[in-house]
Design a protein around this motif. Structure first.
Motif, PDB file in Angstrom:
ATOM      1  N   VAL A  31      -0.107  -3.500  -2.674  1.00 10.80           N
ATOM      2  CA  VAL A  31       0.512  -4.739  -2.173  1.00 10.80           C
ATOM      3  C   VAL A  31       1.233  -4.459  -0.867  1.00 10.80           C
ATOM      4  CG1 VAL A  31       2.318  -6.443  -2.645  1.00 10.80           C
ATOM      5  CG2 VAL A  31       0.675  -5.863  -4.430  1.00 10.80           C
ATOM      6  N   SER A  32       1.972  -3.339  -0.809  1.00  6.62           N
ATOM      7  CA  SER A  32       2.681  -2.983   0.429  1.00  6.62           C
ATOM      8  C   SER A  32       1.693  -2.779   1.566  1.00  6.62           C
ATOM      9  CB  SER A  32       3.499  -1.703   0.227  1.00  6.62           C
ATOM     10  OG  SER A  32       4.526  -1.922  -0.685  1.00  6.62           O
ATOM     11  N   GLY A  33       0.587  -2.089   1.297  1.00  7.04           N
ATOM     12  CA  GLY A  33      -0.439  -1.877   2.330  1.00  7.04           C
ATOM     13  C   GLY A  33      -1.022  -3.187   2.806  1.00  7.04           C
ATOM     14  N   ALA A  34      -1.311  -4.089   1.861  1.00  6.05           N
ATOM     15  CA  ALA A  34      -1.887  -5.392   2.234  1.00  6.05           C
ATOM     16  C   ALA A  34      -0.884  -6.183   3.071  1.00  6.05           C
ATOM     17  CB  ALA A  34      -2.272  -6.176   0.979  1.00  6.05           C
ATOM     18  N   LEU A  35       0.400  -6.150   2.709  1.00  2.00           N
ATOM     19  CA  LEU A  35       1.418  -6.883   3.478  1.00  2.00           C
ATOM     20  C   LEU A  35       1.574  -6.293   4.879  1.00  2.00           C
ATOM     21  CD1 LEU A  35       4.128  -7.451   0.719  1.00  2.00           C
ATOM     22  CD2 LEU A  35       2.572  -9.154   1.698  1.00  2.00           C
ATOM     23  N   ARG A  36       1.509  -4.963   4.995  1.00  2.00           N
ATOM     24  CA  ARG A  36       1.603  -4.333   6.330  1.00  2.00           C
ATOM     25  C   ARG A  36       0.426  -4.735   7.192  1.00  2.00           C
ATOM     26  NH1 ARG A  36       3.301   1.104   4.146  1.00  2.00           N
ATOM     27  NH2 ARG A  36       1.792   0.531   3.088  1.00  2.00           N
ATOM     28  N   ARG A  37      -0.764  -4.755   6.606  1.00  2.00           N
ATOM     29  CA  ARG A  37      -1.956  -5.149   7.375  1.00  2.00           C
ATOM     30  C   ARG A  37      -1.836  -6.591   7.854  1.00  2.00           C
ATOM     31  NH1 ARG A  37      -4.293  -1.967   3.432  1.00  2.00           N
ATOM     32  NH2 ARG A  37      -4.945  -3.703   2.130  1.00  2.00           N
ATOM     33  N   LEU A  38      -1.124  -7.408   7.079  1.00  2.00           N
ATOM     34  CA  LEU A  38      -0.921  -8.806   7.474  1.00  2.00           C
ATOM     35  C   LEU A  38       0.261  -8.940   8.433  1.00  2.00           C
ATOM     36  CD1 LEU A  38      -1.411 -10.542   4.007  1.00  2.00           C
ATOM     37  CD2 LEU A  38      -2.977 -10.628   5.955  1.00  2.00           C
ATOM     38  N   GLY A  39       0.935  -7.827   8.696  1.00  2.00           N
ATOM     39  CA  GLY A  39       2.065  -7.865   9.613  1.00  2.00           C
ATOM     40  C   GLY A  39       3.369  -8.218   8.924  1.00  2.00           C
ATOM     41  N   ILE A  40       3.407  -8.182   7.634  1.00  2.00           N
ATOM     42  CA  ILE A  40       4.627  -8.479   6.881  1.00  2.00           C
ATOM     43  C   ILE A  40       5.220  -7.154   6.433  1.00  2.00           C
ATOM     44  CG2 ILE A  40       5.572  -9.622   4.844  1.00  2.00           C
ATOM     45  CD1 ILE A  40       3.133 -11.520   4.984  1.00  2.00           C
ATOM     46  N   HIS A  41       6.452  -6.912   6.853  1.00  2.00           N
ATOM     47  CA  HIS A  41       7.097  -5.636   6.540  1.00  2.00           C
ATOM     48  C   HIS A  41       7.868  -5.720   5.232  1.00  2.00           C
ATOM     49  CE1 HIS A  41       6.052  -3.987  10.407  1.00  2.00           C
ATOM     50  NE2 HIS A  41       6.392  -5.155  10.953  1.00  2.00           N
ATOM     51  N   ARG A  42       8.076  -4.549   4.662  1.00  2.00           N
ATOM     52  CA  ARG A  42       8.853  -4.459   3.418  1.00  2.00           C
ATOM     53  C   ARG A  42      10.323  -4.703   3.697  1.00  2.00           C
ATOM     54  NH1 ARG A  42       7.163   1.306   1.554  1.00  2.00           N
ATOM     55  NH2 ARG A  42       9.294   1.467   2.242  1.00  2.00           N
ATOM     56  N   ARG A  43      11.039  -5.102   2.654  1.00  2.00           N
ATOM     57  CA  ARG A  43      12.461  -5.394   2.768  1.00  2.00           C
ATOM     58  C   ARG A  43      13.233  -4.175   3.305  1.00  2.00           C
ATOM     59  NH1 ARG A  43      15.210  -7.355  -2.479  1.00  2.00           N
ATOM     60  NH2 ARG A  43      13.813  -9.051  -2.020  1.00  2.00           N
ATOM     61  N   GLU A  44      12.897  -2.988   2.798  1.00  2.00           N
ATOM     62  CA  GLU A  44      13.594  -1.777   3.241  1.00  2.00           C
ATOM     63  C   GLU A  44      13.409  -1.564   4.739  1.00  2.00           C
ATOM     64  OE1 GLU A  44      11.223  -1.529   0.712  1.00  2.00           O
ATOM     65  OE2 GLU A  44      12.613  -1.627  -0.968  1.00  2.00           O
ATOM     66  N   GLU A  45      12.198  -1.815   5.219  1.00  2.00           N
ATOM     67  CA  GLU A  45      11.925  -1.643   6.649  1.00  2.00           C
ATOM     68  C   GLU A  45      12.728  -2.655   7.466  1.00  2.00           C
ATOM     69  OE1 GLU A  45       7.337  -0.010   6.463  1.00  2.00           O
ATOM     70  OE2 GLU A  45       7.689  -2.168   6.497  1.00  2.00           O
ATOM     71  N   ILE A  46      12.783  -3.880   7.004  1.00  2.00           N
ATOM     72  CA  ILE A  46      13.537  -4.918   7.719  1.00  2.00           C
ATOM     73  C   ILE A  46      15.025  -4.589   7.704  1.00  2.00           C
ATOM     74  CG2 ILE A  46      14.209  -7.354   7.657  1.00  2.00           C
ATOM     75  CD1 ILE A  46      11.352  -7.934   6.623  1.00  2.00           C
ATOM     76  N   GLU A  47      15.545  -4.156   6.565  1.00  2.00           N
ATOM     77  CA  GLU A  47      16.968  -3.797   6.472  1.00  2.00           C
ATOM     78  C   GLU A  47      17.281  -2.613   7.378  1.00  2.00           C
ATOM     79  OE1 GLU A  47      17.526  -3.228   2.286  1.00  2.00           O
ATOM     80  OE2 GLU A  47      17.750  -5.380   1.884  1.00  2.00           O
ATOM     81  N   SER A  48      16.375  -1.660   7.467  1.00  2.00           N
ATOM     82  CA  SER A  48      16.569  -0.508   8.350  1.00  2.00           C
ATOM     83  C   SER A  48      16.602  -0.962   9.807  1.00  2.00           C
ATOM     84  CB  SER A  48      15.439   0.501   8.137  1.00  2.00           C
ATOM     85  OG  SER A  48      15.517   1.540   9.070  1.00  2.00           O
ATOM     86  N   LEU A  49      15.698  -1.875  10.149  1.00  2.00           N
ATOM     87  CA  LEU A  49      15.682  -2.406  11.517  1.00  2.00           C
ATOM     88  C   LEU A  49      16.962  -3.183  11.812  1.00  2.00           C
ATOM     89  CD1 LEU A  49      11.960  -3.575  11.865  1.00  2.00           C
ATOM     90  CD2 LEU A  49      13.061  -1.655  13.051  1.00  2.00           C
ATOM     91  N   GLU A  50      17.449  -3.949  10.843  1.00  2.00           N
ATOM     92  CA  GLU A  50      18.695  -4.694  11.033  1.00  2.00           C
ATOM     93  C   GLU A  50      19.860  -3.743  11.280  1.00  2.00           C
ATOM     94  OE1 GLU A  50      18.970  -7.079   7.499  1.00  2.00           O
ATOM     95  OE2 GLU A  50      17.807  -8.722   8.347  1.00  2.00           O
ATOM     96  N   ARG A  51      19.921  -2.643  10.543  1.00  2.00           N
ATOM     97  CA  ARG A  51      20.996  -1.648  10.762  1.00  2.00           C
ATOM     98  C   ARG A  51      20.886  -1.027  12.152  1.00  2.00           C
ATOM     99  NH1 ARG A  51      19.771  -0.612   5.379  1.00  2.00           N
ATOM    100  NH2 ARG A  51      18.456   1.167   5.899  1.00  2.00           N
ATOM    101  N   ARG A  52      19.668  -0.720  12.575  1.00  2.00           N
ATOM    102  CA  ARG A  52      19.483  -0.144  13.912  1.00  2.00           C
ATOM    103  C   ARG A  52      19.910  -1.131  15.003  1.00  2.00           C
ATOM    104  NH1 ARG A  52      13.634   2.113  14.493  1.00  2.00           N
ATOM    105  NH2 ARG A  52      14.453   2.648  16.554  1.00  2.00           N
TER     106      ARG A  52
END
Length: 138
Positions: A96-117
């Motif tokens: 599911v994570s791979g399919a979401l990445r291919r669709l350009g949808i990032h995981r919550r952890e990735e988004i939270e990491s980007l928000e912290r950065r």
């Protein structure tokens, strides 16, 4: 005629006494047999109960071993099933994570990491702007 009646077995007092004595002995033998049978029955019953207890103890051990064996097998199957479900869940998450990445949808952890950065970069930018403003005033 009276002599004829005297010679009949029913009129013999000794014979009647013998028959009476034999009947009494038969009666007493019957009572003795009944008492003996009652005693033997009690002993037989006690012996049967004792043998039943011994058999129960033997079979209980066998049954408990069988139950333990079945419980161990069930536990093994449960552990394998749990492991299989965990692996399936992990594989499903990865796919599911791979399919979401291919669709350009990032995981919550990735988004939270980007928000912290971004927060770190914004605070660094604010600090640099403040320093640049302080440098201009001097």
């Amino acid at each position: 005629m009276s002599d004829e009646n005297d010679n009949k077995p029913e009129n013999d007092p000794q014979l009647a006494a013998k028959i009476k004595d034999s009947a009494r002995q038969i009666w007493l033998a019957g009572l003795g047999a009944y008492t003996k049978a009652e005693e033997d029955t009690g002993r037989l019953f006690d012996r049967l109960v004792q043998e039943g207890e011994q058999l129960e103890n033997k079979t209980r051990g066998v049954v408990e071993k069988r139950i333990k064996s079945v419980e161990d097998r069930v536990e093994g199957v449960r552990e394998r099933a749990t492991g299989t479900w965990d692996r399936l869940e992990h594989m499903f998450d990865e796919r599911v994570s791979g399919a979401l990445r291919r669709l350009g949808i990032h995981r919550r952890e990735e988004i939270e990491s980007l928000e912290r950065r971004i927060e770190v970069l914004e605070s660094e930018l604010a600090r640099l702007r403040k320093r640049a403003g302080d440098d201009e005033e001097e």
